[in-house]
Design an enzyme around this catalytic site. Structure first.
Site, PDB file in Angstrom:
ATOM      1  N   SER A  54      -9.581   2.374   6.974  1.00 11.02           N
ATOM      2  CA  SER A  54      -9.646   3.544   6.086  1.00 11.02           C
ATOM      3  C   SER A  54     -10.918   3.495   5.247  1.00 11.02           C
ATOM      4  O   SER A  54     -11.231   2.466   4.648  1.00 11.02           O
ATOM      5  CB  SER A  54      -8.441   3.556   5.154  1.00 11.02           C
ATOM      6  OG  SER A  54      -7.239   3.452   5.870  1.00 11.02           O
TER       7      SER A  54
ATOM      8  N   ASP B 170      -2.152   3.040  -1.344  1.00  8.61           N
ATOM      9  CA  ASP B 170      -0.748   3.003  -0.932  1.00  8.61           C
ATOM     10  C   ASP B 170       0.064   4.042  -1.707  1.00  8.61           C
ATOM     11  O   ASP B 170       0.932   4.724  -1.149  1.00  8.61           O
ATOM     12  CB  ASP B 170      -0.176   1.604  -1.171  1.00  8.61           C
ATOM     13  CG  ASP B 170      -1.056   0.527  -0.558  1.00  8.61           C
ATOM     14  OD1 ASP B 170      -1.248   0.549   0.660  1.00  8.61           O
ATOM     15  OD2 ASP B 170      -1.552  -0.327  -1.310  1.00  8.61           O
TER      16      ASP B 170
ATOM     17  N   GLN C 295     -18.402 -14.547  -7.454  1.00 12.82           N
ATOM     18  CA  GLN C 295     -18.598 -13.330  -8.241  1.00 12.82           C
ATOM     19  C   GLN C 295     -17.939 -13.453  -9.611  1.00 12.82           C
ATOM     20  O   GLN C 295     -18.453 -12.931 -10.607  1.00 12.82           O
ATOM     21  CB  GLN C 295     -18.068 -12.121  -7.464  1.00 12.82           C
ATOM     22  CG  GLN C 295     -18.918 -11.813  -6.240  1.00 12.82           C
ATOM     23  CD  GLN C 295     -18.400 -10.662  -5.416  1.00 12.82           C
ATOM     24  OE1 GLN C 295     -17.324 -10.127  -5.661  1.00 12.82           O
ATOM     25  NE2 GLN C 295     -19.176 -10.261  -4.415  1.00 12.82           N
TER      26      GLN C 295
ATOM     27  N   GLN D   4     -18.967   1.399   4.755  1.00 13.84           N
ATOM     28  CA  GLN D   4     -18.484   2.760   4.948  1.00 13.84           C
ATOM     29  C   GLN D   4     -17.672   3.269   3.762  1.00 13.84           C
ATOM     30  O   GLN D   4     -17.708   4.468   3.453  1.00 13.84           O
ATOM     31  CB  GLN D   4     -17.690   2.872   6.242  1.00 13.84           C
ATOM     32  CG  GLN D   4     -16.465   1.976   6.334  1.00 13.84           C
ATOM     33  CD  GLN D   4     -15.556   2.347   7.503  1.00 13.84           C
ATOM     34  OE1 GLN D   4     -15.700   3.410   8.112  1.00 13.84           O
ATOM     35  NE2 GLN D   4     -14.608   1.481   7.816  1.00 13.84           N
TER      36      GLN D   4
ATOM     37  N   ARG E 152      -6.113 -18.042   9.486  1.00  9.31           N
ATOM     38  CA  ARG E 152      -5.883 -17.425   8.165  1.00  9.31           C
ATOM     39  C   ARG E 152      -6.465 -18.287   7.046  1.00  9.31           C
ATOM     40  O   ARG E 152      -7.060 -17.783   6.096  1.00  9.31           O
ATOM     41  CB  ARG E 152      -4.386 -17.225   7.958  1.00  9.31           C
ATOM     42  CG  ARG E 152      -4.001 -16.667   6.598  1.00  9.31           C
ATOM     43  CD  ARG E 152      -2.486 -16.511   6.501  1.00  9.31           C
ATOM     44  NE  ARG E 152      -2.078 -16.210   5.150  1.00  9.31           N
ATOM     45  CZ  ARG E 152      -2.101 -14.994   4.612  1.00  9.31           C
ATOM     46  NH1 ARG E 152      -2.536 -13.982   5.309  1.00  9.31           N
ATOM     47  NH2 ARG E 152      -1.690 -14.784   3.375  1.00  9.31           N
TER      48      ARG E 152
ATOM     49  N   HIS F 223      -0.805  -5.509  -1.757  1.00 11.13           N
ATOM     50  CA  HIS F 223      -1.413  -4.528  -0.861  1.00 11.13           C
ATOM     51  C   HIS F 223      -1.388  -5.133   0.542  1.00 11.13           C
ATOM     52  O   HIS F 223      -2.371  -5.670   1.043  1.00 11.13           O
ATOM     53  CB  HIS F 223      -2.839  -4.212  -1.295  1.00 11.13           C
ATOM     54  CG  HIS F 223      -3.569  -3.322  -0.326  1.00 11.13           C
ATOM     55  ND1 HIS F 223      -3.145  -2.055  -0.016  1.00 11.13           N
ATOM     56  CD2 HIS F 223      -4.678  -3.536   0.428  1.00 11.13           C
ATOM     57  CE1 HIS F 223      -3.971  -1.523   0.868  1.00 11.13           C
ATOM     58  NE2 HIS F 223      -4.908  -2.403   1.164  1.00 11.13           N
TER      59      HIS F 223
ATOM     60  N   ARG G 100      -0.607   7.399  -0.298  1.00 11.63           N
ATOM     61  CA  ARG G 100       0.085   7.533   0.989  1.00 11.63           C
ATOM     62  C   ARG G 100       1.563   7.839   0.783  1.00 11.63           C
ATOM     63  O   ARG G 100       2.148   8.670   1.504  1.00 11.63           O
ATOM     64  CB  ARG G 100      -0.092   6.246   1.798  1.00 11.63           C
ATOM     65  CG  ARG G 100      -1.500   6.034   2.321  1.00 11.63           C
ATOM     66  CD  ARG G 100      -1.715   4.609   2.817  1.00 11.63           C
ATOM     67  NE  ARG G 100      -2.989   4.473   3.507  1.00 11.63           N
ATOM     68  CZ  ARG G 100      -3.547   3.308   3.839  1.00 11.63           C
ATOM     69  NH1 ARG G 100      -2.931   2.170   3.524  1.00 11.63           N
ATOM     70  NH2 ARG G 100      -4.705   3.267   4.469  1.00 11.63           N
TER      71      ARG G 100
END
Length: 333
Positions: free
Chosen positions: A240, A158, A110, A13, A96, A186, A161
């Site tokens: 988001s 951020d 990558q 998205q 985690r 972040h 914002r």
């Protein structure tokens, strides 16, 4: 003139909102063709082909060639810019350490692809979370082909914002806020710093003057920005996307076109402000354009800010160590 941009997680998205922005002329220039290398997992290839059909239907002269692939080396070969959106999402019941191990594997792979086929001048922007630590893992694997200074993580969302919240409080346009920046990770430990901010050319302390304003600046403002992503997920049931895509475009535009304001960018620490080298940490940066930046130097840091900056730094140190341990455990399994 042309630029080649690799985008991972290209069927997602954020990419869907980002790709038109990369072609609108504001990021790379009105006369620059943008060649797109779109990478995602094999089950998403058909969806990416549909995205390419829509890109063609934009009828923009700035769309160059397109490649749709699930091969990281094919996607990253020759790229001038790489936007790494794809990361393994945390699933219910997932530890985690398992999440860190999964993402370590993705970004180490990558990084190795960049080391093998990458353009040494490639600018890499990591967005997939945990973005700062993923960027640090990628940088270690991409060396020596890609200089660590070329690998960044996104904290512009951020930053935006923070500017928006200050503008709303002051009743001013968002683009009139300057020198408000993000330090650190972040994550919910980031430090949104309005200490040196100005609004419409005036110091913030001359605009927000009441005791209630001061309490808001050191309390609710910080937590609102720190927890904004969670608030969006709670409301949308999705993370988001539109604002994240806008922030990526803003980051790249300023990196290549320049900005006369300080810009928040998570970059490889050079030891500035006591942040250990090896961490990818958000600093206020100067961006003259043409893909270059430098960390703003010589700022006096008050005790309140020092404490906040240390908390987020400590989290990054721990996160990177845990990621390395998880990767080592995964390799030995």
């Amino acid at each position: 003139m042309s630029v080649t941009v690799a985008v991972t997680g290209a069927a997602g998205q954020i990419a869907y909102s980002l790709l038109p922005r990369l072609l609108d002329g504001t990021v790379f220039g009105e006369d620059v063709k943008v060649n797109l290398h779109l990478l995602d997992i094999p089950p998403a290839l058909e969806a990416m082909k549909g995205v390419v059909l829509e890109l063609e239907d934009l009828r923009t002269p700035r769309l160059g060639s397109t490649i749709v692939t699930s091969d990281p080396e094919e996607a990253l070969a020759g790229a001038d810019v790489a936007v790494l959106l794809g990361a393994f999402p945390r699933k219910e019941g997932m530890e985690r350490a398992d999440l860190l191990a999964k993402n370590c594997a993705i970004f180490a792979s990558q990084g190795k692809a960049l080391a093998k086929v990458g353009n040494p001048n490639c600018k890499v922007l990591v967005v997939g979370n945990p973005a700062n630590t993923n960027a640090a893992i990628l940088a270690a694997s991409a060396a020596p082909t890609i200089p660590k200074e070329n690998i960044m993580a996104l904290t512009r969302l951020d930053h935006n914002r923070l500017h928006a919240q200050l503008a709303l409080r002051c009743g001013a346009p968002a683009n009139s806020v300057r020198k408000a920046v993000i330090w650190g990770n972040h994550s919910s430990t980031q430090y949104p710093d309005s200490t040196r901010a100005t609004v419409e050319g005036k110091p913030l302390k001359e605009v927000l003057t009441s005791p209630e304003d001061e309490a808001w600046l050191k309390g609710e403002l910080i937590t609102t920005v720190q927890k904004r992503g969670a608030a969006i997920i709670a409301a949308r049931k999705l993370s988001s996307a539109m604002s994240a895509a806008c922030a990526i475009a803003d980051h790249l535009r300023d990196l290549f076109q320049g900005s006369d304001d300080w810009v928040s960018m998570a970059v490889a620490s050079d030891g500035s402000y006591g942040v250990p080298e090896g961490l990818v940490y958000s600093f206020p940066c100067l961006v003259p354009g043409k893909g270059t930046y430098s960390i703003v130097q010589g700022l006096e840091i008050d005790e309140f800010s020092k404490d906040k900056m240390k908390v987020t730094c400590d989290e990054l140190v721990q996160e990177l160590e845990e990621a390395k341990e998880a990767a080592a455990a995964g390799a030995g399994a």
